[in-house]
Design an enzyme around this catalytic site. Structure first.
Site, PDB file in Angstrom:
ATOM      1  N   GLY A  43     102.925  22.819  45.176  1.00  0.00           N
ATOM      2  CA  GLY A  43     101.689  23.585  45.362  1.00  0.00           C
ATOM      3  C   GLY A  43     101.685  24.556  46.534  1.00  0.00           C
ATOM      4  O   GLY A  43     101.063  25.612  46.468  1.00  0.00           O
ATOM      5  N   ASP A 102      92.803  16.904  49.913  1.00  0.00           N
ATOM      6  CA  ASP A 102      91.768  16.387  49.022  1.00  0.00           C
ATOM      7  C   ASP A 102      91.369  14.999  49.541  1.00  0.00           C
ATOM      8  O   ASP A 102      90.574  14.887  50.472  1.00  0.00           O
ATOM      9  CB  ASP A 102      92.359  16.376  47.609  1.00  0.00           C
ATOM     10  CG  ASP A 102      91.354  16.040  46.531  1.00  0.00           C
ATOM     11  OD1 ASP A 102      90.184  16.353  46.705  1.00  0.00           O
ATOM     12  OD2 ASP A 102      91.767  15.464  45.498  1.00  0.00           O
ATOM     13  N   LYS A 130      89.099  20.149  50.988  1.00  0.00           N
ATOM     14  CA  LYS A 130      87.882  19.666  50.305  1.00  0.00           C
ATOM     15  C   LYS A 130      87.368  18.454  51.075  1.00  0.00           C
ATOM     16  O   LYS A 130      87.647  17.307  50.714  1.00  0.00           O
ATOM     17  CB  LYS A 130      88.223  19.256  48.859  1.00  0.00           C
ATOM     18  CG  LYS A 130      88.434  20.441  47.936  1.00  0.00           C
ATOM     19  CD  LYS A 130      88.322  20.073  46.473  1.00  0.00           C
ATOM     20  CE  LYS A 130      89.613  19.561  45.921  1.00  0.00           C
ATOM     21  NZ  LYS A 130      89.655  19.536  44.426  1.00  0.00           N
ATOM     22  N   VAL A 152      90.424  23.424  41.760  1.00  0.00           N
ATOM     23  CA  VAL A 152      90.866  24.812  41.844  1.00  0.00           C
ATOM     24  C   VAL A 152      92.340  24.966  41.463  1.00  0.00           C
ATOM     25  O   VAL A 152      93.126  24.034  41.620  1.00  0.00           O
ATOM     26  CB  VAL A 152      90.617  25.396  43.261  1.00  0.00           C
ATOM     27  CG1 VAL A 152      89.133  25.557  43.533  1.00  0.00           C
ATOM     28  CG2 VAL A 152      91.272  24.546  44.342  1.00  0.00           C
ATOM     29  N   ASP A 158      98.077  23.937  40.791  1.00  0.00           N
ATOM     30  CA  ASP A 158      98.193  23.804  39.333  1.00  0.00           C
ATOM     31  C   ASP A 158      97.166  22.854  38.752  1.00  0.00           C
ATOM     32  O   ASP A 158      96.556  22.053  39.464  1.00  0.00           O
ATOM     33  CB  ASP A 158      99.570  23.261  38.975  1.00  0.00           C
ATOM     34  CG  ASP A 158      99.692  21.753  39.281  1.00  0.00           C
ATOM     35  OD1 ASP A 158      99.346  21.357  40.411  1.00  0.00           O
ATOM     36  OD2 ASP A 158     100.092  20.992  38.387  1.00  0.00           O
ATOM     37  N   ARG A 164      99.784  28.111  38.321  1.00  0.00           N
ATOM     38  CA  ARG A 164     100.265  28.286  39.705  1.00  0.00           C
ATOM     39  C   ARG A 164     100.452  29.757  40.063  1.00  0.00           C
ATOM     40  O   ARG A 164     100.334  30.139  41.212  1.00  0.00           O
ATOM     41  CB  ARG A 164     101.613  27.575  39.896  1.00  0.00           C
ATOM     42  CG  ARG A 164     101.526  26.058  39.885  1.00  0.00           C
ATOM     43  CD  ARG A 164     102.826  25.494  40.433  1.00  0.00           C
ATOM     44  NE  ARG A 164     103.029  24.094  40.105  1.00  0.00           N
ATOM     45  CZ  ARG A 164     102.560  23.081  40.844  1.00  0.00           C
ATOM     46  NH1 ARG A 164     101.838  23.310  41.913  1.00  0.00           N
ATOM     47  NH2 ARG A 164     102.818  21.831  40.481  1.00  0.00           N
TER      48      ARG A 164
END
Ligand code: IMP
Ligand code: MG
Length: 180
Positions: A43, A102, A130, A152, A158, A164
């Protein structure tokens, strides 16, 4: 790809201005230090490539692949190292570069790991955060945007290995992950 997108959250121009802002802070804090930037695959790869090109001092780079997610949208809480870094971190200043924090499970684990490997310091640089979703106590030292609790994609992020390559950060339509 855009047919699955609810809305564009962060457009391209804003992203690039933000990356420069983050890089300017890192330049100020780390100049003259022995730094290794660790990109968390997959990511963070887009953010990482943009970020390191804005740094005006010499850094080493390395790559690590971990997983906490299955192919779904929820963290499993269990971190697996799929690919470890190749360099030694002992005595070096590590900057972990992530796409998003996250639950915090991934970065909590990685920070502890690099400290156990005797890094001189370990900082976290996450493009997105987040905070509402946090389970583990971990904060980014450098962060692009705090975002609301939405799933998102784009700019490296992804859903099930798609989206991506979108150049913006976008909110995915919830129907896309609810149908799986
Ligand atoms: P954490 O361990 O729960 O903090 O999860 C971090 C990882 O979950 C990130 O590196 C992402 O790969 C993934 N992730 C969390 N939120 C999102 C999202 O909204 N879109 C895409 N991937 C996400
Ligand atoms: Mg990731």
């Amino acid at each position: 790809m855009y047919s699955d997108i609810e809305k564009i959250l962060i457009p391209k121009d804003e992203i690039h201005a933000k990356v420069k802002e983050i890089a300017a802070k890192i330049n100020e804090d780390y100049k003259g230090k022995n730094v290794i930037m660790v990109c968390i695959l997959r990511g963070a790869c887009v953010f990482f490539a943009d970020l390191i090109r804005e740094l005006d001092f010499n850094v080493a780079i390395d790559f690590m692949a971990v997983s906490s997610y299955g192919s779904g949208a929820e963290s499993s809480g269990i971190i697996n190292i799929k690919k470890d870094i190749s360099e030694k971190v002992a005595g070096k200043h590590v900057i972990i570069v992530e796409d998003i924090i996250d639950s915090g499970n991934t970065l909590f684990y990685l920070k502890k790991l690099f400290l156990e490997r005797k890094a001189s310091s370990v900082a976290v640089c996450a493009f997105l955060d987040k905070p509402e979703r946090r389970v583990k106590e971990i904060e980014a030292d450098y962060c692009g945007y705090s975002i609301p609790n939405a799933f998102v994609v784009g700019y490296g992020l992804d859903y099930a290995e798609s989206y991506r390559n979108l150049p913006e950060v976008c909110v995915l339509k919830s129907q896309v992950y609810e149908k799986h």
